[in-house]
Enzyme design. Structure first.
Site, PDB file in Angstrom:
ATOM      1  N   PRO A  49     -12.748   1.285  -2.535  1.00  0.00           N
ATOM      2  CA  PRO A  49     -12.559   0.258  -1.382  1.00  0.00           C
ATOM      3  C   PRO A  49     -12.064  -0.912  -1.951  1.00  0.00           C
ATOM      4  O   PRO A  49     -11.137  -1.621  -1.405  1.00  0.00           O
ATOM      5  CB  PRO A  49     -13.871   0.120  -1.109  1.00  0.00           C
ATOM      6  CG  PRO A  49     -14.819   1.388  -1.532  1.00  0.00           C
ATOM      7  CD  PRO A  49     -13.904   1.961  -2.748  1.00  0.00           C
ATOM      8  N   GLY A  50     -12.283  -1.366  -3.226  1.00  0.00           N
ATOM      9  CA  GLY A  50     -11.713  -2.735  -4.074  1.00  0.00           C
ATOM     10  C   GLY A  50     -10.597  -2.297  -4.926  1.00  0.00           C
ATOM     11  O   GLY A  50     -10.042  -3.563  -5.300  1.00  0.00           O
ATOM     12  N   PHE A 100     -10.550   7.216   0.755  1.00  0.00           N
ATOM     13  CA  PHE A 100      -9.338   7.785   0.929  1.00  0.00           C
ATOM     14  C   PHE A 100      -8.971   9.028   0.369  1.00  0.00           C
ATOM     15  O   PHE A 100      -7.804   9.532  -0.063  1.00  0.00           O
ATOM     16  CB  PHE A 100      -8.117   7.082   0.756  1.00  0.00           C
ATOM     17  CG  PHE A 100      -7.825   5.815   1.871  1.00  0.00           C
ATOM     18  CD1 PHE A 100      -7.860   5.953   2.963  1.00  0.00           C
ATOM     19  CD2 PHE A 100      -7.785   4.347   0.995  1.00  0.00           C
ATOM     20  CE1 PHE A 100      -7.707   4.730   3.806  1.00  0.00           C
ATOM     21  CE2 PHE A 100      -7.562   3.452   1.926  1.00  0.00           C
ATOM     22  CZ  PHE A 100      -7.452   3.544   3.240  1.00  0.00           C
ATOM     23  N   GLY A 105       4.053  13.723 -11.572  1.00  0.00           N
ATOM     24  CA  GLY A 105       4.215  14.971 -10.829  1.00  0.00           C
ATOM     25  C   GLY A 105       3.900  14.525  -9.530  1.00  0.00           C
ATOM     26  O   GLY A 105       4.732  15.287  -8.578  1.00  0.00           O
ATOM     27  N   GLY A 151      15.568  11.420  22.506  1.00  0.00           N
ATOM     28  CA  GLY A 151      15.203  10.572  23.629  1.00  0.00           C
ATOM     29  C   GLY A 151      13.703  10.563  23.877  1.00  0.00           C
ATOM     30  O   GLY A 151      12.840  10.702  23.014  1.00  0.00           O
ATOM     31  N   GLU A 191      -0.087   7.672  -2.935  1.00  0.00           N
ATOM     32  CA  GLU A 191       0.336   8.142  -4.417  1.00  0.00           C
ATOM     33  C   GLU A 191       1.093   7.023  -5.035  1.00  0.00           C
ATOM     34  O   GLU A 191       1.878   7.287  -5.788  1.00  0.00           O
ATOM     35  CB  GLU A 191       1.074   9.694  -4.538  1.00  0.00           C
ATOM     36  CG  GLU A 191       0.257  10.592  -4.111  1.00  0.00           C
ATOM     37  CD  GLU A 191       0.255  11.902  -4.727  1.00  0.00           C
ATOM     38  OE1 GLU A 191       1.003  12.117  -5.833  1.00  0.00           O
ATOM     39  OE2 GLU A 191      -0.427  12.877  -4.280  1.00  0.00           O
ATOM     40  N   GLU A 245       5.862  -0.339  -2.762  1.00  0.00           N
ATOM     41  CA  GLU A 245       6.022  -1.721  -3.474  1.00  0.00           C
ATOM     42  C   GLU A 245       5.431  -1.205  -5.043  1.00  0.00           C
ATOM     43  O   GLU A 245       6.135  -1.854  -5.834  1.00  0.00           O
ATOM     44  CB  GLU A 245       5.057  -2.599  -2.751  1.00  0.00           C
ATOM     45  CG  GLU A 245       5.565  -3.148  -1.491  1.00  0.00           C
ATOM     46  CD  GLU A 245       5.459  -2.128  -0.288  1.00  0.00           C
ATOM     47  OE1 GLU A 245       4.419  -1.304  -0.452  1.00  0.00           O
ATOM     48  OE2 GLU A 245       6.167  -2.041   0.488  1.00  0.00           O
ATOM     49  N   ARG A 255       9.679  -3.033 -13.895  1.00  0.00           N
ATOM     50  CA  ARG A 255       8.988  -2.909 -15.434  1.00  0.00           C
ATOM     51  C   ARG A 255       9.753  -2.238 -16.463  1.00  0.00           C
ATOM     52  O   ARG A 255      10.111  -2.823 -17.418  1.00  0.00           O
ATOM     53  CB  ARG A 255       7.794  -2.446 -15.397  1.00  0.00           C
ATOM     54  CG  ARG A 255       6.708  -3.549 -14.710  1.00  0.00           C
ATOM     55  CD  ARG A 255       5.033  -2.883 -15.151  1.00  0.00           C
ATOM     56  NE  ARG A 255       4.078  -3.697 -14.363  1.00  0.00           N
ATOM     57  CZ  ARG A 255       3.022  -3.230 -14.517  1.00  0.00           C
ATOM     58  NH1 ARG A 255       2.489  -2.326 -15.005  1.00  0.00           N
ATOM     59  NH2 ARG A 255       2.110  -4.165 -13.811  1.00  0.00           N
TER      60      ARG A 255
END
Ligand code: FAD
Ligand code: 2MC
Length: 379
Positions: free
Chosen positions: A127-128, A155, A239, A338, A362, A366, A374
């Protein structure tokens, strides 16, 4: 440099396409609507080798390169995005146990995962701690020959319907170096499951939170050494990100094929839509972007197969590019249908709903840019 598929790759592609057409596509809409996790079909996919595509042969996997696996997953995803995406997570979990667990641990769990007797879940997010995965708080305390786990995950794909959890938990101090990875039997005492989340897409697989309340597991269930768990989690995801990307490409291909047929049949202003140049240009852009996405995924998979030092960055690039482009292709296909594209009678709205999450999980797109930048600035 040869871009042609080998005979073996074409054979795998054909068998995956047949499986997708006969076992997945006909029921994908019903599974989405009824939120059915198709355990029977998932287990049957094990007979085809799809539950251990890149798992080493020593543990009953097919031991295929990531490139070949990507070609297969792409075809399967054209039949059902959500089922195939779960298959890819299961493949990642089986590969992690086979690659980083002791031979005894791998022998105990992996062959039964490859056959489909046992299904796996990958438990990193909390959660955090989502994007900042190294901030995870679930603790694993060593007690003699055991570890005791406390904390919660959020999740988790497949949770509640899987038997094997690979759990990243903290055994040391803050940051990535304090993280270890464990195999946790999903029915161990103290493992509690949250409600099945209601989602926009990926509806045919359950997603749940998991809480660990004094869950005791043998110390032998640790993958590798203490402190190696974060790197293992990231290697799994290299992967995994190719897989999520290739599922997006397969889905976009299905959406494009549907649109290609539809615009030749649908008449407006006294002619098929396909006669309109704006429609033709839209289709041309869709195909161009789809091919670019596919080639990027295959390049990243090849880099991973070569253990190239820039493979992780290529996996991140492929995940970002292919999931963004594929979402756009599916959304454009919906537009070409449509109002009918918005109806559940046609698969387009499901493709768009299913693909949206590929830009998030995954590692969000961002985070993919962070990884690429990096590497770029470090070189
Ligand atoms: P946050 O990290 O809170 O991010 C929120 C927003 O802020 C995002 O747009 C993000 O990109 C942005 N952001 C965060 N940090 C930065 C930064 N430094 N720079 C720029 N932008 C930033 N996890 C598992 O471990 N196992 C699973 O099986 C699994 N399955 C999932 C299935 C579904 C359907 C979903 C929705 C998620 C699943 N996840 C799973 C979790 C998924 O990986 C996370 O949702 C994802 O990594 C993002 O974490 P978060 O949701 O906490 O978002
Ligand atoms: N392969 C091997 N090692 C890696 C690696 C990789 N791909 N990526 C990082 N590491 C190592 C890295 O080398 C470092 O070790 P060392 O200091 O010894 O060199 C260590 O791991 C820490 O790495 P960073 O310093 O890069 O860690 P940081 O905390 O800065 O950020 C980041 C890492 C943001 C890339 C990571 O937290 C991340 O990927 N976040 C997104 C989380 C995510 O993808 N979640 C997905 C959950 S699963 C899911 O959604 C499913 C549907 C299954």
């Amino acid at each position: 440099m040869d871009f042609a598929l080998t005979e073996e790759q074409i054979a795998f592609q054909d068998s995956a396409r047949d499986f997708a057409a006969s076992e997945l596509a006909p029921r994908a809409a019903e599974w989405d609507e009824e939120e059915t996790f198709p355990l029977d079909v998932i287990r049957r996919s094990g007979e085809m080798g799809f539950l251990g595509l890149y798992t080493p042969e020593a543990y009953s996997g097919l031991g295929l390169p990531r490139l070949d696996s990507a070609i297969i997953f792409e075809e399967l995803a054209a039949g059902c995005t959500s089922t195939t995406a779960y298959l890819t997570i299961h493949n990642m979990v089986a590969w992690m146990i086979a690659s980083f667990g002791s031979p005894e641990l791998a022998e105990r769990w992996v062959p039964r995962m490859v056959s489909g007797e046992l299904l796996g879940s990958y438990c990193l997010t909390e959660p955090g701690a989502g994007s900042d995965a190294a901030a995870l708080k679930t603790r694993a305390e060593r007690k003699g020959n055991s570890y005791v786990l406390n904390g919660s995950k959020m999740f988790i794909s497949g949770a509640g319907s899987t038997q094997v959890l690979v759990v990243m938990a903290r055994t040391g101090g803050p940051g990535p170096k304090g993280v270890s990875a464990f195999v946790v039997p999903a029915d161990a005492a103290g493992v509690q499951y949250g409600k099945k989340e209601k989602k926009m897409g990926w509806n045919n697989q359950p997603t749940r939170a998991i809480t660990f309340d004094n869950v005791e597991i043998p110390a032998a269930n640790r993958l590798g050494e203490e402190g190696q768990g974060f790197a293992f989690a990231m290697k799994g995801l290299d992967g995994g990100r190719i897989n999520i990307a290739t599922c997006a490409v397969g889905t976009a291909q299905a959406a494009l094929a549907a649109a290609q047929r539809y615009v030749q049949e649908r008449q407006q202003f006294g002619q098929p839509l396909a006669e309109l140049q704006s429609v033709q240009f839209r289709l041309a852009d869709m195909l161009t972007e789809l091919v670019a996405a596919r080639q990027m995924v295959r390049l990243a998979a090849w880099k991973l197969d070569q253990a190239s030092p820039d493979a992780s960055a290529y996996c991140a690039m492929a995940k970002r590019l292919a999931t963004d482009l594929s979402f756009n292709v599916a959304n454009n296909a919906l537009q070409l249908f449509g109002g009918y594209g918005y109806l559940k009678d046609f698969p387009l709205e499901r493709h768009v709903r299913d693909l949206r999450v590929h830009q998030i999980l995954e590692g969000t797109n961002e985070v993919m840019r962070m990884i690429v930048a990096r590497k770029l600035l470090q070189d």
